[in-house]
Each structure stands twice: as C-alpha cells, then as structure tokens.
Design an enzyme around this catalytic site. Sequence first.
Site, PDB file in Angstrom:
ATOM      1  N   GLU A  21     -15.253 -42.723  40.262  1.00 29.46           N
ATOM      2  CA  GLU A  21     -14.659 -41.549  39.627  1.00 29.46           C
ATOM      3  C   GLU A  21     -15.677 -40.589  39.001  1.00 29.46           C
ATOM      4  O   GLU A  21     -15.524 -39.361  39.143  1.00 29.46           O
ATOM      5  CB  GLU A  21     -13.631 -41.978  38.570  1.00 29.46           C
ATOM      6  N   GLU A  40      -9.888 -51.288  39.799  1.00 29.48           N
ATOM      7  CA  GLU A  40      -9.049 -51.553  38.631  1.00 29.48           C
ATOM      8  C   GLU A  40      -8.073 -52.689  38.916  1.00 29.48           C
ATOM      9  O   GLU A  40      -7.802 -53.526  38.038  1.00 29.48           O
ATOM     10  CB  GLU A  40      -8.303 -50.281  38.210  1.00 29.48           C
TER      11      GLU A  40
END
Length: 257
Positions: A131, A111
């Site tokens: 994730e 990110e």
Amino acid sequence: MSIDLVVADHVARVTINRPERLNAIDEAHQDELLRTWEAIEADHSVRVVVLTGAGDRSFCAGDDMRAEGATDLDYWLRPRRDGFGHLPLRDSLDVPVLARVNGYALGGGLELVVGCDLAVASEDSVLGFVEPRLGRLPLDGGIVSLARQLPAKWAMEVLLTGKRFSATEALALGLLNEVVPAAELDAAVDRWLEELLACAPLSLRAIKQIVRRTPHMTASDARMANLPALVEVLTSSDCDEGIRAFSEKRAPRWEGR
C-alpha cells in the site's frame, strides 16, 4: 459469489474462488466472507478452518482495484470493524484458522494471513504490504495487527518499505510457520490439521479466546479472567477424557463437550 465453504470431518475449508482476479476481492465478496465466518461460528462441529485461494498463482491479491468505486476515498475509509475480509480483527471466531498460502498474498491478502493463527506457504509465494507504494495504507488490520505480532523492527520493515517478500524471507520474519514446495503444500496442511485435531477442541477455543481477548490486560489479570471458553473447558467431559486416555495409554476421543 465466489467464496466457497466446505465442511467435512470437523474442518471448514474456505476458498476465495476468483483466480481470474488473482483472488482479489471487492465489497460484495467482503460481505460474503462475513457471512462465511458467521456460518462457521454457528457450526459447533467445526474445530479448524483452512483459508486459501483458488488456483496456484495467488492466495489473495487484496482489494480488487478494478471493481467499481475501489479507488474512491469512501471505499478506503469505510469502517470494517473486523478488518479486511472481516478476519484480522475478528474476536468471535474462536476456532484455529490456518492460512494455506499459494502464491501472492499482497495488501489485504497479507492482512488475511496476519488474521490467521497459523500459516503454511508454498515456496513460490510472495507476501507484502504494498500500500505505501500506491499512496495507500494497510488500514484493514494490517498496521495494528502486525505491530502486535512481530518484533518492532521487523514489523516496521514490512510496513514502511512496501517491499514484496519471498516465502523464505517471510518465514524468517515470523509471518509464516512453514514453507514447502508447491507440490507438498496440501500434505503440509494435512499435517498441521492432524496436529490441531489431536487436541481437545474446547481447549483450542479457550486458548485462542484468551490470546485474542486479553491483550489489554496484565498477564496476571489475563490468567484469572473467567472467559466463557475457559470455564467450558474445565467443566467438560473432554477434560476428564484427556486424563483417562493418558492413563490408559490411548488416543483421546474428543466430543467437544
């Protein structure tokens, strides 16, 4: 805290300095990164930012899952308006940010890469939104940012598989700008800095501001938007200096005003 900030020669170098945790960060370091971006925004001598991780194993491995409360639902749902490390969704940091990716960039680490404007990686780097394989989501800017940056099928490949991608694969997907041997990473970063610093700093600020703040507009409306940085460029002495230097066949001397 383990977020290092060094400013020299118009370059702010931000280092996540937790190599013993693969530069994973907890909530305290999230807050420290916020203060770091705010300090850079207030320092008008800064024209470019380089973000990296300490050591040679990891850029950032995302959330520190061993930190107290890191696996609690409240932690994952806690709002961070600007995304992981207060960067991916941040629209007030108008100077270019270059990711120096030196190893793992996983979860929140990816990110951060997505939140940077440019990214150079060592060829042994590994990137991915892992994730889904942990029953989680890249909620801190990963889903929304990646879907806007990459072609749809490529973005969904990264998001839906939870795969880890080599630096070469990430380059082909558009997650990176350049991949080099680890021994050449700093030289590559210096080359990119040279290219960025050769440009008028106000022009770079305006370009980034337009890109970041007008995605909700039509192309025509975005072009006509009188954003503060755009007006500043057109009325600056640097605007005159660029034309003058071109006519005199010399390198411009930017003053940032």
